[in-house]
Design an enzyme around this catalytic site. Structure first.
Site, mmCIF file in Angstrom:
data_model
loop_
_atom_site.group_PDB
_atom_site.id
_atom_site.type_symbol
_atom_site.label_atom_id
_atom_site.label_comp_id
_atom_site.label_asym_id
_atom_site.label_seq_id
_atom_site.Cartn_x
_atom_site.Cartn_y
_atom_site.Cartn_z
ATOM 1 N N PHE A 151 0.709 -1.281 0.175
ATOM 2 C CA PHE A 151 0.040 0.037 0.051
ATOM 3 C C PHE A 151 0.775 1.289 -0.051
ATOM 4 C CE2 PHE A 151 0.964 -0.025 4.626
ATOM 5 C CZ PHE A 151 1.109 1.154 4.781
ATOM 6 N N CYS A 283 9.459 1.701 3.172
ATOM 7 C CA CYS A 283 10.411 0.757 3.374
ATOM 8 C C CYS A 283 11.987 1.115 3.573
ATOM 9 C CB CYS A 283 10.635 -0.419 2.515
ATOM 10 S SG CYS A 283 10.923 0.380 0.781
ATOM 11 N N GLU A 384 9.443 -4.091 12.551
ATOM 12 C CA GLU A 384 9.137 -3.118 12.011
ATOM 13 C C GLU A 384 7.863 -2.588 12.439
ATOM 14 O OE1 GLU A 384 7.774 -3.793 7.766
ATOM 15 O OE2 GLU A 384 9.167 -2.187 7.215
HETATM 16 P P1 NAD Z 1 1.597 -6.692 3.078
HETATM 17 O O1 NAD Z 1 2.880 -7.752 3.025
HETATM 18 O O2 NAD Z 1 0.538 -6.453 3.994
HETATM 19 O O3 NAD Z 1 0.831 -6.632 1.647
HETATM 20 C C1 NAD Z 1 1.798 -6.514 0.328
HETATM 21 C C2 NAD Z 1 0.768 -7.261 -0.787
HETATM 22 O O4 NAD Z 1 0.422 -8.738 -0.402
HETATM 23 C C3 NAD Z 1 -0.460 -6.608 -0.960
HETATM 24 O O5 NAD Z 1 -0.717 -6.774 -2.458
HETATM 25 C C4 NAD Z 1 -1.662 -7.576 -0.243
HETATM 26 O O6 NAD Z 1 -2.846 -7.624 -0.902
HETATM 27 C C5 NAD Z 1 -0.665 -8.954 -0.432
HETATM 28 N N1 NAD Z 1 -1.363 -9.859 0.726
HETATM 29 C C6 NAD Z 1 -1.367 -9.420 1.975
HETATM 30 N N2 NAD Z 1 -1.522 -10.670 2.956
HETATM 31 C C7 NAD Z 1 -1.256 -11.611 2.178
HETATM 32 C C8 NAD Z 1 -1.142 -13.004 2.437
HETATM 33 N N3 NAD Z 1 -1.490 -13.545 3.544
HETATM 34 N N4 NAD Z 1 -1.110 -13.714 1.253
HETATM 35 C C9 NAD Z 1 -0.890 -13.406 0.170
HETATM 36 N N5 NAD Z 1 -0.814 -12.053 -0.272
HETATM 37 C C10 NAD Z 1 -1.059 -11.194 0.822
HETATM 38 O O7 NAD Z 1 2.322 -5.129 2.983
HETATM 39 P P2 NAD Z 1 1.760 -3.883 3.177
HETATM 40 O O8 NAD Z 1 1.362 -3.710 4.626
HETATM 41 O O9 NAD Z 1 0.735 -3.391 2.085
HETATM 42 O O10 NAD Z 1 3.152 -2.892 2.899
HETATM 43 C C11 NAD Z 1 3.905 -2.380 3.851
HETATM 44 C C12 NAD Z 1 5.126 -3.568 4.003
HETATM 45 O O11 NAD Z 1 5.806 -3.537 2.733
HETATM 46 C C13 NAD Z 1 6.109 -2.962 5.070
HETATM 47 O O12 NAD Z 1 6.619 -4.374 5.350
HETATM 48 C C14 NAD Z 1 7.358 -2.388 3.937
HETATM 49 O O13 NAD Z 1 8.505 -2.468 4.649
HETATM 50 C C15 NAD Z 1 7.164 -3.206 2.918
HETATM 51 N N6 NAD Z 1 7.938 -2.815 1.802
HETATM 52 C C16 NAD Z 1 8.910 -2.928 1.380
HETATM 53 C C17 NAD Z 1 9.665 -2.381 0.241
HETATM 54 C C18 NAD Z 1 11.099 -3.097 -0.121
HETATM 55 O O14 NAD Z 1 11.465 -2.426 -1.149
HETATM 56 N N7 NAD Z 1 11.689 -3.731 0.326
HETATM 57 C C19 NAD Z 1 8.932 -1.262 -0.584
HETATM 58 C C20 NAD Z 1 7.577 -1.069 0.034
HETATM 59 C C21 NAD Z 1 7.091 -1.797 1.101
#
Ligand code: NAD
Length: 499
Positions: A151, A283, A384
């Site tokens: 998101f 991130c 985090e």
């Molecule tokens: P999230 O892991 O909850 O969701 C990411 C994606 O996975 C979404 O599209 C979501 O619909 C899907 N998803 C969620 N739960 C799932 C499940 N149980 N099974 C399969 N798919 C699932 O992450 P978020 O809250 O949307 O984003 C924040 C996180 O992303 C933070 O941990 C942040 O550090 C990380 N992030 C990392 C980077 C990087 O480059 N390393 C960049 C941006 C964000």
């Protein structure tokens, strides 16, 4: 007024899908629901993948220059529509307008890099690897690729993926975060307007059910994922199980090492933006400041004044420096971590938990929080938080600071503030982290380099965009050829070598 419905985008048009499942989308500043997003079914995913597979046949056969021309037109349309795209980001994510514009620009830069795809796909050639034998290597597209995005960057992270994949000749299924999906739909519409053939870029909205349908779909060749570490690991394991190429970027806990010799005002300003920009939902946010030697008291004193003075408000207000968190649940999670930090014995120097904004009482706001005397055994240090919470950890010396960073399970980004070249160079060389800043608070690599962390911040071995992006979205083929006239030699039963 009926609630706005956000559909999918498949085969060049909006697609309602068969599924009746939906999820709520909010404006984080007001706390009000603004739309229902459709959550696709397995069958909807299959329709999108079929359309991408069909489109691959002609798209992969277009010359790189033809693909680049569509990219150039897409770039122009993003620029033309940047105001609208930015507003969409603010309305569903909550970050402040200029920050949203910044993320859009960072995504646009990947499109600009992808415009140079003819140069990047040129391959390698060696004349005479054997007598009158030539050899060359080419990179060919994989087929249908998919991207699953978080998101926190509704424009930039999808644009790390699909412009690169598509420029390389692949077709794409994008599954954006269900919390802020509208930006992805708008980008797909603009790409179609730029001349992208139907089916080359498809957006399928959804949750775990959709992700699982993508993971198990035999026609999908590769998965790019960005999100939290537990889901990244799940994607990595299941992509491998289903024989797909994968890059899965996870969470982070980024340390900013503040050396006693640094320009402290520079470090404080850098930390303020890096810890509280986008309400810490980045991130690459710096969520730990490591105060080395005797600099801790001055650092905390200067930081606390600035955190107290942070202008928190709705993203569309030009005076706001920090917007709300993305959802009520996330707000509760971040508040919970601040409560926990107090229980664990850290000193809460600035407490932003009880902020109230007139006219935005239902918004998902929290003020900036600052902890001092955090140590490596505390949960608020290990995990985090993903909110505007900065933890100051004191370290006796440079070696102890390096040890802290290197022993942390995450290794996304880190930075150091120092005036000493030797310290900066040693830090860059010894630190076990993928992206390093020296007097730079958020060292996000530009589009023509590649983005990615180490340790549990990235599963897989290729980073996003830049040269690594081209490698990820193509497979290598090496051809060896000879054009002899008549029979020149007898059968050979030994391994051919150069004599
Ligand atoms: P999230 O892991 O909850 O969701 C990411 C994606 O996975 C979404 O599209 C979501 O619909 C899907 N998803 C969620 N739960 C799932 C499940 N149980 N099974 C399969 N798919 C699932 O992450 P978020 O809250 O949307 O984003 C924040 C996180 O992303 C933070 O941990 C942040 O550090 C990380 N992030 C990392 C980077 C990087 O480059 N390393 C960049 C941006 C964000």
């Amino acid at each position: 007024m009926p609630m706005k419905i956000i559909e999918h985008f498949v085969n060049g048009i909006n697609f309602p899908g068969m599924s009746k499942r939906t999820s709520k989308v909010f404006n984080p500043a007001t706390g009000e629901q603004t739309a229902e997003v459709k959550l696709a079914s397995v069958q909807d995913v299959d329709i999108a993948v079929q359309s991408a597979k069909k489109a691959f046949i002609s798209w992969s056969n277009k010359s790189p220059l033809q693909r680049a021309r569509v990219m150039f037109r897409f770039k122009e349309l993003i620029e033309k529509n940047s105001e609208e795209l930015t507003k969409i980001i603010v309305s569903e994510h909550g970050k402040v307008f200029d920050d949203a514009k910044g993320e859009l620009t960072r995504g646009l830069e990947v499109v600009e890099f992808a415009c140079g795809i003819p140069q990047m796909l040129k391959g390698e050639f060696t004349e005479n690897v054997g007598t009158e034998i030539d050899s060359w290597s080419i990179r060919q597209p994989l087929g249908v690729c998919a991207g699953i995005t978080p998101f926190n960057f509704p424009a930039m992270v999808p644009m790390w993926m699909f412009p690169m994949a598509i420029a390389c000749g692949n077709t794409f299924i994008l599954k954006p975060s269900e919390k802020d999906p509208s930006c992805s739909i708008k980008l797909a519409e603009l790409f179609t307007e730029a001349g992208l053939p139907d089916g080359v870029l498809n957006v399928v909205n959804g949750d775990k059910e959709v992700v699982d349908a993508i993971l198990t779909n035999k026609k999908v060749q590769a998965i790019s994922f960005v999100g939290s570490t537990p889901i990244a690991k799940y994607i990595y394991e299941n992509s491998a199980k289903n024989e797909k190429r994968v890059q899965a970027l996870g969470g982070a806990k980024n340390h900013c090492v503040v050396m006693p010799d640094c320009d402290l005002d520079q470090a404080v300003n850098g930390l303020m933006g890096a810890a509280y920009g986008s309400a810490g939902e980045r991130c690459m946010a710096q969520s730990v400041a490591v105060a080395v030697g005797n600099i801790g008291d001055d650092l905390v004193s200067k930081l606390s004044k600035k955190v107290d003075a942070l202008k928190v408000g709705p993203g569309m207000d030009k005076n706001s420096e920090m917007g709300p968190l993305v959802t009520k649940e996330h707000l509760e999670k971040v508040r919970g971590y601040v409560d926990l930090g107090v229980k664990e014995g850290a000193k809460l120097v600035v407490d932003g938990r009880n902020i109230k904004l007139q006219g935005y009482e239902k918004g998902f706001f929290i003020g900036g929080c600052l902890f001092d005397n955090v140590n490596r055994d505390m949960k608020i240090y290990k995990e985090e938080i993903f909110g505007p919470v900065l933890s100051v950890v004191r370290a006796k010396n440079f070696d102890e600071a390096i040890d802290l960073v290197n022993k942390h399970e995450f290794g996304n980004g880190t930075s150091i503030y120092t005036r000493d070249g030797d310290t900066g160079r040693t830090f860059a060389s010894q630190i076990k982290v993928g992206m390093v800043g020296i007097n730079i608070p958020i060292p996000v690599p530009v589009a023509f380099h590649s983005f990615g962390g180490w340790k549990r911040s990235l599963f897989g071995d290729q980073h996003m965009h830049g040269p690594e992006g081209v490698r990820f979205y193509t497979k290598l083929k090496t051809i060896t050829s000879r054009w002899p006239s008549g029979v020149r030699s007898n059968p050979e039963f030994i391994m051919p070598t150069m004599k």
